[in-house]
Design a protein around this motif. Structure first.
Motif, short mmCIF file in Angstrom:
data_model
loop_
_atom_site.label_atom_id
_atom_site.label_comp_id
_atom_site.label_asym_id
_atom_site.label_seq_id
_atom_site.Cartn_x
_atom_site.Cartn_y
_atom_site.Cartn_z
N SER A 47 18.27 6.93 -27.79
CA SER A 47 17.05 7.31 -26.68
C SER A 47 16.10 8.23 -27.32
O SER A 47 14.75 8.05 -27.20
N LEU A 48 16.74 9.10 -28.14
CA LEU A 48 15.82 10.20 -28.48
C LEU A 48 14.72 9.59 -29.65
O LEU A 48 13.68 9.90 -29.82
N GLN A 49 15.36 8.58 -30.54
CA GLN A 49 14.51 8.08 -31.55
C GLN A 49 13.59 7.16 -30.85
O GLN A 49 12.52 6.79 -31.59
N VAL A 53 8.01 9.84 -24.66
CA VAL A 53 7.96 11.18 -24.39
C VAL A 53 9.09 11.73 -23.73
O VAL A 53 10.07 10.87 -23.28
N ILE A 54 9.68 12.99 -24.07
CA ILE A 54 10.77 13.54 -23.68
C ILE A 54 10.69 14.87 -22.93
O ILE A 54 10.08 15.73 -23.63
N LEU A 55 11.20 14.65 -21.87
CA LEU A 55 11.12 16.20 -20.95
C LEU A 55 12.43 16.46 -20.97
O LEU A 55 13.36 15.95 -20.61
N ASP A 70 9.04 10.60 -34.59
CA ASP A 70 7.97 11.50 -35.14
C ASP A 70 7.10 11.33 -33.92
O ASP A 70 6.17 12.47 -33.83
N SER A 71 6.76 10.41 -33.54
CA SER A 71 5.70 10.06 -32.50
C SER A 71 6.03 10.54 -30.97
O SER A 71 4.91 10.49 -30.18
N ALA A 72 7.33 11.12 -30.93
CA ALA A 72 7.52 11.42 -29.59
C ALA A 72 6.99 12.69 -29.10
O ALA A 72 6.80 13.43 -29.78
N GLN A 73 6.39 12.47 -28.00
CA GLN A 73 5.95 13.88 -27.28
C GLN A 73 7.00 14.59 -26.47
O GLN A 73 7.62 13.96 -25.51
N LEU A 74 7.13 15.78 -26.80
CA LEU A 74 8.24 16.66 -26.42
C LEU A 74 7.42 17.59 -25.32
O LEU A 74 6.56 18.29 -25.34
N GLU A 75 8.21 17.50 -23.93
CA GLU A 75 7.59 18.37 -22.89
C GLU A 75 8.61 19.39 -22.61
O GLU A 75 9.91 18.92 -22.04
N ASN A 76 8.43 20.63 -22.65
CA ASN A 76 9.49 21.59 -22.05
C ASN A 76 9.28 21.84 -20.51
O ASN A 76 8.29 22.27 -20.03
N VAL A 77 10.18 21.38 -19.74
CA VAL A 77 10.11 21.57 -18.30
C VAL A 77 11.28 22.53 -17.89
O VAL A 77 11.83 22.58 -16.71
N GLY A 102 3.34 3.25 -18.56
CA GLY A 102 4.02 2.27 -19.56
C GLY A 102 4.70 2.75 -20.66
O GLY A 102 5.19 1.96 -21.48
N LEU A 103 4.95 4.07 -20.53
CA LEU A 103 5.86 4.77 -21.68
C LEU A 103 7.24 4.64 -21.77
O LEU A 103 7.79 4.46 -20.50
N LYS A 104 7.91 4.92 -22.66
CA LYS A 104 9.40 4.95 -22.58
C LYS A 104 9.71 6.26 -22.41
O LYS A 104 9.42 7.14 -23.47
N VAL A 105 10.27 6.64 -21.19
CA VAL A 105 10.31 8.30 -20.93
C VAL A 105 11.82 8.44 -20.92
O VAL A 105 12.90 7.83 -20.62
N VAL A 106 12.06 9.56 -21.65
CA VAL A 106 13.50 10.19 -21.62
C VAL A 106 13.36 11.45 -20.78
O VAL A 106 12.65 12.22 -21.29
N ARG A 107 14.41 11.50 -19.89
CA ARG A 107 14.75 12.86 -19.43
C ARG A 107 15.76 13.45 -19.84
O ARG A 107 16.74 12.80 -19.34
#
Lengths: 272, 272
Positions: A47-49, A53-55, A70-77, A102-107
């Motif tokens: 999932s991380l790979q 975007v990863i919250l 490498d292209s994943a956007q990391l969001e610290n929530v 339309g993104l693949k979102v990981v929470r």
């Protein structure tokens, strides 16, 4: 209330087979486990790979975030730490917005998202917005903590149930069936139990618990800075105050570490 | 009993860092999770790859055993199935013998070895023989089952504790604090609960539980043949009998599947 019976057999929640992949426009709620990156599930690593975007929460460790593509956007929530606090509403809104874009979102949630993870509010937000989601379970802190002291949460002839509980709820200290918990042989894992240690101690002793009941507190379970405090119900608040843990701590009521639990660690250190 | 206080801060159980590796002459008790190989932890996968010998249970799935290294010796010690039954004593003896022969030994247990995994007897055998060991936690069936129906085991404002329990113990049906469990909003996961369904139902209703309390049974949680039975406390024994589950089943008291839980599965099937 009349008895209800809807769709007695549902097969629709069976997992998809073939290689696991995230779906664009959907949210994966992923458990990151207790901190050791090797305790992620294979599905969590994938999932991380694959995520766009990863919250992530405050308690997710740096070594885990390094697994993101490498292209994943990391969001610290995270609810604490540097930067402004992100509210639960804002987290829900972002999850939905990213998915609808339309993104693949990981929470990413520490431990297991289904155990004290405040998962429902975010799942409900997805549900209401018509956003598809899945839940990837993780290793919860209690499992990592008990493994670290060489013990089991259940044992034949000792306890046929184990409780995972918090010391507090929305209204203050949480009430539980103390009389049942006070019986010999009971085992419970208290999450976020540092502040409520004296309250829990008081309730258990009031309901007849043996003051010599073993209690173990594991700070930073599974991480390289893990610390283990071995005490008894009698001395719990004092010893906990003295230990001055500042990391996340899991309290195991009714269990003491096995002395042998450290042997393999020593062996591995020799080999390293 | 005098108060005891032994080694208030122990740091020795901190995990070794650097790449994870099994130690020759030691035993790793490894959780294989609920069945989906992608729900193994990374550490479990590495253990399977590095092991010289793997003793596995009946419930460990074939796709997981395929991850073992080519030279690994696989020993089925399942308590049921083909071949003669291997006793608990024999399992303990084999673990110790393999370790004393200098092998890297993996004892693979379904789910999380610390939850209803009969771990203690085997750890004690290692301890008594002076064999070093470690415990690698796994995803327990309750986490996988609840994730599959889109729900959480705990929820703010609903329940501040969750119980993992069995329907039976060594003496027959297991007794629990039914009055506490019967209260609205309580959630419990019953392991191996098929045979005890009528007993559990009876006890809960006797203690005032609402007959309309939702109950969900998940068979083969996380596997491709997962099935979900959605029912109520009132109809639990009948519906369970009708469903005729023959795989391992996890009963979730107090939870119903979210309707939205199936949406992503449908989406993934379309994409596959």
């Amino acid at each position: 209330m009349t008895q209800q019976r809807i769709s007695p057999i549902k097969t629709a929640t069976a997992p998809a087979r073939g290689p696991f992949c995230l779906v664009a426009g959907a949210v994966a709620f992923v458990g990151s486990g207790p901190g050791d990156a090797d305790l992620l599930t294979v599905k969590a690593v994938k999932s991380l790979q694959q995520a766009d975007v990863i919250l992530f929460d405050r308690l997710v460790s740096a070594e885990i975030l390094e697994l993101a593509g490498d292209s994943a956007q990391l969001e610290n929530v995270g609810k604490e730490g540097f930067g402004p606090q992100v509210s639960q509403e804002e987290i829900c809104a972002r999850l939905v917005a990213h998915a609808q874009a339309g993104l693949k979102v990981v929470r990413l949630k520490s431990g297991d998202p289904t155990i004290f993870g405040r998962l429902d509010e975010e799942v409900t937000a997805c549900e209401q917005a018509g956003v598809a989601y899945q839940i990837v379970p993780g290793i919860t802190a209690a499992s990592a903590a008990v493994a670290g002291i060489g013990q089991s949460l259940t044992q034949r002839g000792r306890n046929t149930s184990v409780r995972f509980m918090t010391g507090h709820d929305m209204k203050g200290f949480a009430d539980h069936d103390w009389a049942a918990l006070a019986r010999p042989g009971q085992v419970a894992a208290v999450y976020m139990g540092k502040k409520s240690a004296r309250f829990v101690q008081g309730r258990l002793i009031m309901h007849g618990a043996d003051r010599a009941t073993p209690v173990t507190i594991v700070e930073n379970a599974s991480r390289s800075d893990q610390r283990v405090l071995e005490t008894t119900l009698d001395r719990l608040p004092q010893d906990l105050a003295e230990a001055a843990f500042d990391g996340p701590a899991l309290t195991l009521l009714g269990l003491a570490p096995r002395d042998s639990a450290a042997a393999l660690y020593d062996l591995q250190m020799e080999l390293a």
